[in-house]
Every structure is written in structure tokens, then in C-alpha cells.
Design a protein around this motif. Sequence first.
Motif, short mmCIF file in Angstrom:
data_model
loop_
_atom_site.label_atom_id
_atom_site.label_comp_id
_atom_site.label_asym_id
_atom_site.label_seq_id
_atom_site.Cartn_x
_atom_site.Cartn_y
_atom_site.Cartn_z
N LEU A 99 0.79 -1.13 0.20
CA LEU A 99 -0.09 0.14 0.01
C LEU A 99 0.69 1.14 -0.13
O LEU A 99 0.46 2.26 -0.84
N ASP A 100 1.87 1.15 0.86
CA ASP A 100 2.94 2.11 0.74
C ASP A 100 3.33 2.53 -0.58
O ASP A 100 3.54 3.62 -1.11
N SER A 101 3.70 1.62 -1.45
CA SER A 101 4.26 1.58 -2.90
C SER A 101 3.15 2.39 -3.74
O SER A 101 3.35 3.30 -4.48
N LEU A 102 1.94 1.92 -3.49
CA LEU A 102 0.74 1.89 -4.40
C LEU A 102 0.63 3.65 -4.15
O LEU A 102 0.45 4.34 -5.13
N LEU A 103 0.48 4.07 -2.78
CA LEU A 103 0.02 5.43 -2.76
C LEU A 103 1.14 6.32 -3.38
O LEU A 103 1.02 7.31 -3.49
N SER A 104 2.58 5.92 -2.98
CA SER A 104 3.66 6.94 -3.55
C SER A 104 3.33 6.96 -5.02
O SER A 104 3.68 7.84 -5.62
N MET A 105 2.97 6.01 -5.82
CA MET A 105 2.96 6.03 -7.13
C MET A 105 1.91 6.81 -7.82
O MET A 105 1.90 7.24 -8.91
N VAL A 106 0.43 6.72 -7.07
CA VAL A 106 -0.39 7.41 -7.77
C VAL A 106 -0.66 8.72 -7.21
O VAL A 106 -1.48 9.60 -7.56
N GLN A 107 0.35 9.24 -6.37
CA GLN A 107 0.33 10.65 -5.93
C GLN A 107 1.36 11.66 -6.51
O GLN A 107 2.29 12.23 -5.93
#
Length: 153
Positions: A99-107
Motif C-alpha cells: 500500500l505504501d508503494s501504491l500510494l507513492s506512485m499514484v500521488q
Amino acid sequence: MAEATPVVGIIMGSESDMPAMEPCMAQLDAMGVPYEVKVASAHRKPAVVHEWAETAADRGIKVIVAAAGKAAHLGGVVAAFTPLPVIAVPMKTSDLGGLDSLLSMVQMPSGVPVACVAINGAKNAAILAVQMMGTNDPAMLQKVADLKAEMAS
């Protein structure tokens, strides 16, 4: 016979990302799409990432797939140095399950877009890359149409 010029560039932040990215490479192989693979961290080897991304289009790359975990800045850093479309693959992590990776990428900040697939969504990243190339390459479009027909049967 000479190998075809790679049209997809795959970059990952660590060798440990390789097993999670194998479905991307396998899908591209199955579709007959040539690719190149680079391992370089946006944090540990920023100059290498910069040079690789900046020269990708000159090497014939049409779409880049960038995989990273945790802070997951690789896709955004690559996107900053190339006009090519970048697809980010967030890696599953032990800390927050990716989830940390995902949020980093979509922001991503305005002006530096990065497409993003699901956590460990390497196979979909490959298909999306071929779909993107298919917008002006009928052979690539046919590869996706064939894949969808195969999935439907």
C-alpha cells in the motif's frame, strides 16, 4: 538473426524485485514484444536512472515499466527524465503489503503523470504497455486483440 530492438523498457529498483516482475517479461515474451531490463535504484543510483531514462527513446523504447517498493519513487523519477509513457508497478512490501508503494506512485505531482497498475500487477503492466503502443501500431493492437480473444475462449 539479429534480435529485435526493444520497445519496452523495464526498470526495477532492486534485484529482489525480479521475481515479481517475471510475469511482465513472460507476458511480453508470449506476445512477441521485445524489451530490455535494467536494475537501478532511484535513491542509490540516481545518475544511472537519469541516463537510462533520458536515452530510452533514442534506443527505440516506446513505453517504460518501472517497478519499486516502499518509497517507490522510481517511476516518478523516470517520468521526470523522459517524454515516454511510464507505467508503475508497486511492489508488495513486508511493511504495509505494498500500500505504501501504491500510494507513492499514484500521488504524482501535476505535469509528471505515471500510470499505475495493482500491487505486483506486472502482467497487467505488460498488457497496458502493448495497448499503449497499439494506439498507433496496428501489429501491437492485434496482439492485444488476440490476447483478449484467447482469454474469452
